[in-house]
Design a protein around this motif. Structure first.
Motif, PDB file in Angstrom:
ATOM      1  N   UNK A   1     -88.037  40.158 -15.145  1.00  0.00           N
ATOM      2  CA  UNK A   1     -86.665  40.672 -15.173  1.00  0.00           C
ATOM      3  C   UNK A   1     -85.655  39.540 -15.014  1.00  0.00           C
ATOM      4  N   UNK A   2     -85.975  38.557 -14.170  1.00  0.00           N
ATOM      5  CA  UNK A   2     -85.070  37.431 -13.967  1.00  0.00           C
ATOM      6  C   UNK A   2     -84.922  36.612 -15.245  1.00  0.00           C
ATOM      7  N   UNK A   3     -86.032  36.399 -15.939  1.00  0.00           N
ATOM      8  CA  UNK A   3     -85.987  35.636 -17.190  1.00  0.00           C
ATOM      9  C   UNK A   3     -85.164  36.388 -18.238  1.00  0.00           C
ATOM     10  N   UNK A   4     -85.402  37.676 -18.363  1.00  0.00           N
ATOM     11  CA  UNK A   4     -84.630  38.471 -19.322  1.00  0.00           C
ATOM     12  C   UNK A   4     -83.140  38.432 -18.995  1.00  0.00           C
ATOM     13  N   UNK A   5     -82.805  38.610 -17.718  1.00  0.00           N
ATOM     14  CA  UNK A   5     -81.405  38.609 -17.290  1.00  0.00           C
ATOM     15  C   UNK A   5     -80.741  37.270 -17.574  1.00  0.00           C
ATOM     16  N   UNK A   6     -81.453  36.181 -17.230  1.00  0.00           N
ATOM     17  CA  UNK A   6     -80.875  34.853 -17.412  1.00  0.00           C
ATOM     18  C   UNK A   6     -80.611  34.555 -18.887  1.00  0.00           C
ATOM     19  N   UNK A   7     -81.572  34.893 -19.740  1.00  0.00           N
ATOM     20  CA  UNK A   7     -81.385  34.625 -21.176  1.00  0.00           C
ATOM     21  C   UNK A   7     -80.230  35.462 -21.715  1.00  0.00           C
TER      22      UNK A   7
ATOM     23  N   UNK B   1     -93.415  36.918 -21.131  1.00  0.00           N
ATOM     24  CA  UNK B   1     -93.018  38.295 -21.440  1.00  0.00           C
ATOM     25  C   UNK B   1     -91.502  38.427 -21.440  1.00  0.00           C
ATOM     26  N   UNK B   2     -90.845  37.754 -20.503  1.00  0.00           N
ATOM     27  CA  UNK B   2     -89.387  37.785 -20.456  1.00  0.00           C
ATOM     28  C   UNK B   2     -88.759  37.141 -21.680  1.00  0.00           C
ATOM     29  N   UNK B   3     -89.352  36.046 -22.111  1.00  0.00           N
ATOM     30  CA  UNK B   3     -88.869  35.379 -23.321  1.00  0.00           C
ATOM     31  C   UNK B   3     -89.044  36.292 -24.534  1.00  0.00           C
ATOM     32  N   UNK B   4     -90.217  36.909 -24.649  1.00  0.00           N
ATOM     33  CA  UNK B   4     -90.482  37.797 -25.790  1.00  0.00           C
ATOM     34  C   UNK B   4     -89.522  38.980 -25.806  1.00  0.00           C
ATOM     35  N   UNK B   5     -89.245  39.535 -24.623  1.00  0.00           N
ATOM     36  CA  UNK B   5     -88.365  40.702 -24.541  1.00  0.00           C
ATOM     37  C   UNK B   5     -86.906  40.369 -24.792  1.00  0.00           C
TER      38      UNK B   5
END
Length: 275
Positions: free
Chosen positions: A29-35, A56-60
Motif C-alpha cells: 500500500x505504501x508503494x502504491x500510495x507513493x507512486x 506488487x505495488x509497482x505492478x498495481x
C-alpha cells in the motif's frame, strides 16, 4: 516534479521511498500510495523481506516501468560470484521485473574477496539485470578501493547520513569520481522532532523538523534521500521538503550540530574510521 541526479552512470530521483522495515500489505500500500503521489524511486533489499510486496505495488500502480527507478541489494553473506548471481535472480523474481535500475552490495563482509564481489555486480550489470551497480555502508578506504579496482563501474554509494552524522570524507570521494550519494535514515528516526535548533528553523519556515532535516540533505549536489514513510501524509510531507529553501543562517546552525551520532551500526559493520 522530483528533481534528478544525473551522472555518467545513472539518472536517479533526488528523493525516493525507503521501504525498511515495512512488510506485507502495509508495504504494498505504501508503494502504491507513493507512486500515485509522484515518487519515482523505490528502495528495497533482499534482507528487507518485502521485494514481493514492492513488486506488487509497482505492478498495481500502472506506471510504465521506464518511469521508475528501482533499487535492491544483495546481503553480505552472498558476496561471491555465484552468491550474487543467485541473489539478483531471486530479487528480480520476487519483484517480477526483468531488471532493476540499481543493484547494491548491502554491507561489506570482512571475509569477502572484494574483486570477486565487484565482479558479481558487474556480471549482473553486463547481463542487463541491473542498469547500474553500487555499494552501501562502505567506509572511505574500502569505498576508494572499490572504485580504483576498476572491476565494476560504481554508480552510487548508499550510507547513513543525516543532520547528526557527518559523511564529508565519503561525499568528497563520491564527488571526485562522479558517483551519486544516497542517504538512508535521513530523518534521524524522528530524533529531530525534539531538537531545539531544528524545531526553531522548522517554525521559521512553517515546516516540520523532519522536513528541515530532509531539506538540509536535498540542497546538496549529488545527494539523494530515501526516507521511509508508510502513510500518505508523511509521504507528502517528505516531498514537500523539496520546496523548502534554507538560508545561510539555517545551514550554518545545522552544520554546527554534533555530527557523530550513528543510528545504524550492527555487529558486522565495518570499521567506520579505518575501514
Amino acid at each position: 516534479m522530483v528533481p534528478m541526479i544525473e551522472t555518467k552512470l545513472l539518472r536517479m530521483p533526488k528523493i525516493g521511498l525507503g521501504t525498511w522495515p515495512m512488510k506485507g500489505a502495509e508495504c504494498q500500500a505504501a508503494v502504491e500510495s507513493a507512486i500515485a503521489m509522484g515518487y519515482r524511486s523505490i528502495d528495497t533489499a533482499e534482507m528487507y523481506g518485502n521485494e514481493a510486496e514492492v513488486g506488487a505495488g509497482i505492478a498495481a500502480s500502472g506506471i510504465a516501468r521506464d518511469e521508475l527507478f528501482v533499487t535492491t541489494k544483495v546481503w553480505h553473506d552472498k558476496l561471491t560470484k555465484d552468491g550474487i548471481a543467485g541473489a539478483i535472480a531471486a530479487s528480480l523474481g520476487k519483484l517480477k521485473l526483468d531488471h532493476v535500475d540499481l543493484f547494491h552490495i548491502h554491507w561489506p563482509n570482512a571475509a569477502m574477496d572484494l574483486n570477486e564481489a565487484l565482479g558479481g555486480l558487474e556480471a549482473a550489470r553486463s547481463a542487463g539485470q541491473a542498469r547500474a551497480v553500487g555499494v552501501c555502508n562502505f567506509p572511505p578506504k574500502l569505498f576508494r578501493r572499490a572504485i580504483e579496482a576498476g572491476v565494476a563501474p560504481i554508480a552510487c554509494l548508499q550510507v547513513e547520513h543525516h543532520v547528526y552524522l557527518d559523511q564529508t570524507p565519503l561525499k568528497a570521494i563520491a564527488r571526485e569520481h562522479g558517483i551519486a550519494f544516497t542517504c538512508y535514515s535521513p530523518t534521524t528516526k524522528n530524533a529531530v522532532a525534539e531538537d531545539p535548533v531544528i524545531r526553531g528553523i522548522a517554525q521559521k519556515h512553517g515546516a516540520t523538523p523532519v522536513q528541515i532535516a530532509l531539506a538540509w540533505l536535498l540542497r546538496q549536489d549529488g545527494v539523494a534521500a530515501i526516507p521511509k514513510a508508510a502513510g500518505a501524509m508523511n509521504q507528502g510531507a517528505n516531498l514537500g521538503a523539496l520546496s523548502i529553501e534554507l538560508d545561510e543562517a539555517d545551514v550554518a546552525a545545522i552544520d554546527a550540530l554534533p555530527k557523530k551520532r550513528r543510528l545504524v551500526s550492527p555487529a558486522f559493520a565495518p570499521d567506520w574510521a579505518n575501514g
